[in-house]
Design a protein around this motif. Structure first.
Motif, PDB file in Angstrom:
ATOM      1  N   ILE A 158      -5.484 -68.902 -15.146  1.00  0.00           N
ATOM      2  CA  ILE A 158      -6.636 -68.693 -14.722  1.00  0.00           C
ATOM      3  C   ILE A 158      -7.134 -67.175 -14.568  1.00  0.00           C
ATOM      4  CG2 ILE A 158      -8.016 -69.159 -12.365  1.00  0.00           C
ATOM      5  CD1 ILE A 158      -5.957 -71.114 -11.726  1.00  0.00           C
TER       6      ILE A 158
ATOM      7  N   SER B 236     -10.523 -66.401 -13.668  1.00  0.00           N
ATOM      8  CA  SER B 236     -11.261 -66.005 -12.379  1.00  0.00           C
ATOM      9  C   SER B 236     -11.510 -67.596 -11.988  1.00  0.00           C
ATOM     10  CB  SER B 236     -12.688 -65.377 -12.820  1.00  0.00           C
ATOM     11  OG  SER B 236     -13.355 -66.211 -13.734  1.00  0.00           O
TER      12      SER B 236
ATOM     13  N   VAL C 114      -3.635 -74.490  -4.204  1.00  0.00           N
ATOM     14  CA  VAL C 114      -4.553 -73.835  -4.823  1.00  0.00           C
ATOM     15  C   VAL C 114      -4.090 -72.894  -5.737  1.00  0.00           C
ATOM     16  CG1 VAL C 114      -6.822 -72.635  -4.404  1.00  0.00           C
ATOM     17  CG2 VAL C 114      -6.213 -74.664  -2.915  1.00  0.00           C
ATOM     18  N   LEU C 115      -4.605 -72.996  -7.021  1.00  0.00           N
ATOM     19  CA  LEU C 115      -4.036 -71.846  -7.965  1.00  0.00           C
ATOM     20  C   LEU C 115      -5.363 -70.920  -7.987  1.00  0.00           C
ATOM     21  CD1 LEU C 115      -2.539 -74.045 -10.718  1.00  0.00           C
ATOM     22  CD2 LEU C 115      -1.227 -73.008  -8.866  1.00  0.00           C
ATOM     23  N   LYS C 116      -5.079 -69.489  -8.194  1.00  0.00           N
ATOM     24  CA  LYS C 116      -5.951 -68.515  -8.208  1.00  0.00           C
ATOM     25  C   LYS C 116      -5.786 -67.814  -9.436  1.00  0.00           C
ATOM     26  CE  LYS C 116      -3.369 -65.707  -5.042  1.00  0.00           C
ATOM     27  NZ  LYS C 116      -2.141 -66.396  -5.071  1.00  0.00           N
ATOM     28  N   THR C 117      -6.586 -66.462  -9.374  1.00  0.00           N
ATOM     29  CA  THR C 117      -6.358 -65.565 -10.629  1.00  0.00           C
ATOM     30  C   THR C 117      -4.913 -65.115 -10.839  1.00  0.00           C
ATOM     31  OG1 THR C 117      -8.747 -64.950 -10.307  1.00  0.00           O
ATOM     32  CG2 THR C 117      -7.302 -63.451 -11.505  1.00  0.00           C
TER      33      THR C 117
ATOM     34  N   LYS D 154     -11.808 -76.103  -8.685  1.00  0.00           N
ATOM     35  CA  LYS D 154     -12.248 -75.726  -7.164  1.00  0.00           C
ATOM     36  C   LYS D 154     -13.468 -75.033  -7.102  1.00  0.00           C
ATOM     37  CE  LYS D 154     -10.780 -75.266  -2.524  1.00  0.00           C
ATOM     38  NZ  LYS D 154      -9.534 -74.775  -1.478  1.00  0.00           N
ATOM     39  N   GLU D 155     -13.358 -73.800  -7.543  1.00  0.00           N
ATOM     40  CA  GLU D 155     -14.420 -72.765  -7.635  1.00  0.00           C
ATOM     41  C   GLU D 155     -14.615 -72.556  -9.061  1.00  0.00           C
ATOM     42  OE1 GLU D 155     -13.855 -70.623  -3.255  1.00  0.00           O
ATOM     43  OE2 GLU D 155     -12.947 -69.746  -5.012  1.00  0.00           O
TER      44      GLU D 155
ATOM     45  N   ALA E  98     -14.634 -71.534 -12.825  1.00  0.00           N
ATOM     46  CA  ALA E  98     -13.447 -70.682 -13.223  1.00  0.00           C
ATOM     47  C   ALA E  98     -13.619 -70.361 -14.629  1.00  0.00           C
ATOM     48  CB  ALA E  98     -12.064 -71.587 -13.025  1.00  0.00           C
TER      49      ALA E  98
ATOM     50  N   ASP F 290      -7.525 -76.516  -8.192  1.00  0.00           N
ATOM     51  CA  ASP F 290      -6.448 -77.548  -7.347  1.00  0.00           C
ATOM     52  C   ASP F 290      -5.514 -78.055  -8.066  1.00  0.00           C
ATOM     53  OD1 ASP F 290      -7.789 -77.194  -4.777  1.00  0.00           O
ATOM     54  OD2 ASP F 290      -9.240 -78.794  -5.173  1.00  0.00           O
TER      55      ASP F 290
ATOM     56  N   ASP G  26      -2.425 -67.269 -11.973  1.00  0.00           N
ATOM     57  CA  ASP G  26      -1.776 -68.045 -11.907  1.00  0.00           C
ATOM     58  C   ASP G  26      -2.076 -69.093 -13.194  1.00  0.00           C
ATOM     59  OD1 ASP G  26      -0.901 -67.948  -9.381  1.00  0.00           O
ATOM     60  OD2 ASP G  26      -2.362 -68.989  -8.422  1.00  0.00           O
TER      61      ASP G  26
ATOM     62  N   THR H 250     -10.930 -70.666  -8.909  1.00  0.00           N
ATOM     63  CA  THR H 250      -9.755 -71.417  -8.269  1.00  0.00           C
ATOM     64  C   THR H 250      -9.692 -72.731  -9.047  1.00  0.00           C
ATOM     65  OG1 THR H 250     -11.083 -72.116  -6.420  1.00  0.00           O
ATOM     66  CG2 THR H 250      -9.583 -69.961  -6.462  1.00  0.00           C
TER      67      THR H 250
END
Length: 728
Positions: free
Chosen positions: A655, A657, A671-674, A696-697, A699, A661, A676, A659
């Motif tokens: 990822i 940018s 929740v995986l983010k930048t 989720k957001e 990406a 799920d 991950d 998020t």
């Protein structure tokens, strides 16, 4: 008064004692944990009934994570040896043998792994069949088993015959005499006794590393044509020095001889990055020669592993027992180069001869030689060896079934006394180590005494010399310009298509050395030059991250900012002595223009910069490798919320940018983010979990081909660490 006492020993190491229950627990057992206990006065010499022995722990609490921040968290071999033999817990008629066995505490998985690893550390290969699988003939395997059984006092004993164990879960489990322990969360535990409670957290934070028990300072090492850097002369009990090891220089390249505890700290002190190492020559699998193997796995390429098949099989079984992986996975981390016993093997022009040394585990010693102007010059590295008295006492007499033949004794003695210009020998004494007095008439030019924690006696000083950490012996000096050759190789790796004369123009720049701890560029400042790192370690520090990322030799520090006149995106600081080439920004810009590299640099810069700032790719991955990854990465821009991500076995997904799920069924569990990643299980050949991923957001997702990653050991190692942590 509280019945439980807790002491912070070192990073990731704690001590719990309950004197009224006769319980002393070492919590956390990374490399050299015994030495840390000695330094804190928790292991001290004692005497009872005229018998001298040591105090110390009688139980070990294991980390839930086998690996933390790249290094083994559980290495119980030497703590167990200290309990069994130096404390005397297993010795017949010893005043400290009270009928209790050492206790291993931890998850069922980690206890099982440690029991198997300790078993392999005691014996190596344990059957005629395993020895034959390692390439020995049936007759040779029979002789080797006879030798092993002699060292083992007639019987190969399972770890369960030597150790007790307790599986620790969420419910309290009794250790001994009313003392209990339970797991409160991942890697966190609670001890209780008589209403008193104390907690232990074995987790390391992102920026923590296990610490060495000794200081080594910093050393500036000149690469030579053929020479030796002495990187350790102590043993597994020496609190002041690294364990016996050497670093071989040949044609300016770096080769390790053994990989003891705290290897990365030793290499940093010597100004050597892991990506500068061509390979390792490995003598055997005991932890004081093996525990640092994680440092080699943390290279950005599969370095060469040199040993006889006999030793390689033994080392492989121990490493894979620790990690709980198949033996075939050894080749994920190393490029195996098997050597033949008792003959000179060609290693890129250098000759290497392994010889067998009788030892409880499979052991090969090494002789190295190469031609100089006055003939062959040679170095012998002899760790571990046995004294002639011990070997002679092992010769089988009529009617005896175990031991060694007269022929093996004579050959071993002849091998040990093989002449060399410089010979490093083990003088640890006892049942499984050598004696200096055996080498009193050795014809070698120089004897280096090693593998001991004791001060040398006057008699030993007559026989051999010391070689403090960082001492260099030059056998054939360098008369070429190794540093410029190295610079040329790095530039050609980064720019293989560059017009040759433009690369030669870059080569005509100043070389210089930077002291440890020097800031060479600051975040936000403009730099007018680019530095090509030729040796040593540079740290990249970003203001929004707690971690300093080490950069390998071959990195162009400040490339993008120097090329475009932009503020630097990080602070760069030397962690050791560093040799570098200074390239003016204007000259570099002309080089880029002449070769039409602008588009390539622009295309790769953003992805490479992102990768360098992630946990998975931020350490020891070379500049050239980052570029290869960036060139083959597929970028999925602006994936909309609700979009499913098709994670398949052929790629790793990161990822960049937004998020994502992570779902089990319809339930979002993480929740995986930048930074991950997804899909690591398939790349390290572990069973995938029943998970789905949905954006989720909005990406941006990077898709990186698995075939590239399988050639980068540190990435495979970190994927294994992440899988190990998530499996607990």
């Amino acid at each position: 008064m509280a019945s439980l006492r807790k002491i912070q020993v070192s990073t990731g190491i704690h001590w719990i004692e309950v004197p009224e229950a006769d319980l002393y627990v070492l919590c956390g057992s990374p490399a050299d944990s015994v030495k840390h206990l000695m330094l804190r006065g928790l292991i001290v010499p004692m005497e009872k009934d005229g018998v001298k022995f040591e105090s110390g722990p009688n139980a070990i609490l294991l980390s839930d994570a086998m690996i933390q921040n790249g290094h083994f968290a559980n290495l119980a071999e030497f703590p167990v040896l200290q309990m069994l033999y130096r404390q005397g817990m297993i010795l017949p008629n010893h005043p400290n043998n009270k009928g209790n066995r050492p206790v291993l505490l931890g998850s069922e998985r980690q206890v099982k792994a440690q029991m198997e690893y300790i078993f392999r550390g005691n014996y190596g290969l344990v059957s005629q069949e395993e020895l034959e699988q390692a390439g020995m003939s049936p007759d040779e395997a029979t002789e080797m088993m006879s030798l092993k059984l002699k060292f083992a006092f007639g019987k190969i004993r399972e770890s369960k015959d030597l150790l007790d164990n307790r599986s620790v879960g969420v419910d309290p489990v009794e250790i001994r005499n009313g003392v209990t322990v339970r797991r409160t969360s991942f890697n966190c535990f609670e001890f209780a006794h008589n209403g008193d409670k104390v907690s232990v957290d074995l987790n390391l934070t992102e920026d923590q590393r296990y610490a060495p028990p000794y200081r080594m300072g910093f050393h500036e090492i000149k690469r030579e044509h053929f020479g030796i850097i002495h990187s350790g002369d102590g043993d597994g009990w020496d609190v002041n020095r690294p364990c016996t090891a050497s670093i071989l220089m040949y044609q300016g390249y770096i080769y390790l001889i053994d990989a003891g505890p705290n290897l990365l700290h030793s290499l940093t002190a010597l100004g050597i990055g892991t990506n500068e190492i061509k390979g390792i020559f490995h003598t055997h699998s005991h932890d004081d020669h093996f525990a640092g193997i994680t440092a080699l796995i943390q290279a950005g390429f599969r370095m060469k592993y040199y040993a006889t098949p006999l030793v390689r099989h033994s080392v492989t079984k121990k490493l894979t027992a620790l990690l709980g992986i198949s033996e075939e996975r050894f080749s994920d981390f190393f490029e195996v180069v098997d050597l033949n016993f008792d003959q000179w093997n060609d290693v890129e022009g250098m000759e290497v001869m392994p010889v067998h040394s009788p030892h409880p585990v499979e052991t090969n010693l090494f002789l190295f030689r190469t031609l100089g102007e006055d003939g062959h010059r040679s170095y012998a590295h002899f760790a571990d060896i046995s004294s002639f008295n011990i070997l002679e006492g092992m010769i089988r007499k009529e009617g005896q079934e175990i031991g060694i033949t007269q022929e093996m004794f004579e050959k071993t003695k002849k091998d040990y006394l093989h002449p060399a210009n410089i010979k490093k020998i083990d003088i640890g004494g006892g049942l499984i180590h050598g004696m200096a007095e055996d080498f009193e008439n050795d014809p070698s030019d120089m004897i280096i005494l090693s593998h001991t924690s004791l001060d040398l006696t006057a008699r030993q000083k007559e026989i051999g010399s010391d070689a403090p950490f960082g001492t260099t012996h030059i056998l054939i000096p360098d008369h070429t310009d190794i540093a410029r050759r190295t610079a040329f190789e790095y530039l050609r790796a980064y720019f293989p298509d560059a017009v040759r004369h433009t690369t030669r123009n870059i080569m005509n720049n100043q070389l210089f050395t930077l002291n440890p701890g020097t800031i060479i560029m600051r975040e936000g400042e403009h730099n007018t030059e680019i530095l090509l790192i030729l040796s040593g370690i540079v740290e990249m520090i970003k203001s929004d991250s707690p971690t300093a990322y080490p950069l390998s030799a071959g990195t162009l520090v400040g490339e993008y900012s120097g090329l475009h006149g932009l503020p630097c995106n990080a602070t760069y600081r030397t962690a050791s002595f560093v040799q570098a080439m200074r390239i003016p920004g204007t000259m570099y810009a002309d080089f880029v223009h002449q070769n039409d590299f602008h588009d390539r640099i622009e295309r790769l810069h953003e992805t490479r910069t992102f990768l360098q700032g992630t946990w998975l790719f931020g350490e020891e991955v070379s500049y050239a490798t980052h570029n290869v990854i960036a060139e083959r990465t597929i970028i999925h821009h602006d994936a909309k919320p609700g979009t499913s991500i098709d994670v398949h076995a052929g790629s790793l997904f990161m990822i960049k940018s937004g998020t994502v799920d992570c779902l089990v069924g319809t339930l979002a569990v993480t929740v995986l983010k930048t930074g991950d990643f997804m899909g690591g299980e398939s790349i390290i050949s572990q069973p995938p979990r029943p998970t789905n991923y949905k954006v989720k957001e909005t990406a941006t997702i990077l898709e990186i081909p698995a075939d590239i990653l399988r050639q980068i050991p540190i990435v495979m190692w970190k994927l294994l660490e992440a899988y190990d942590r998530s499996s607990n």
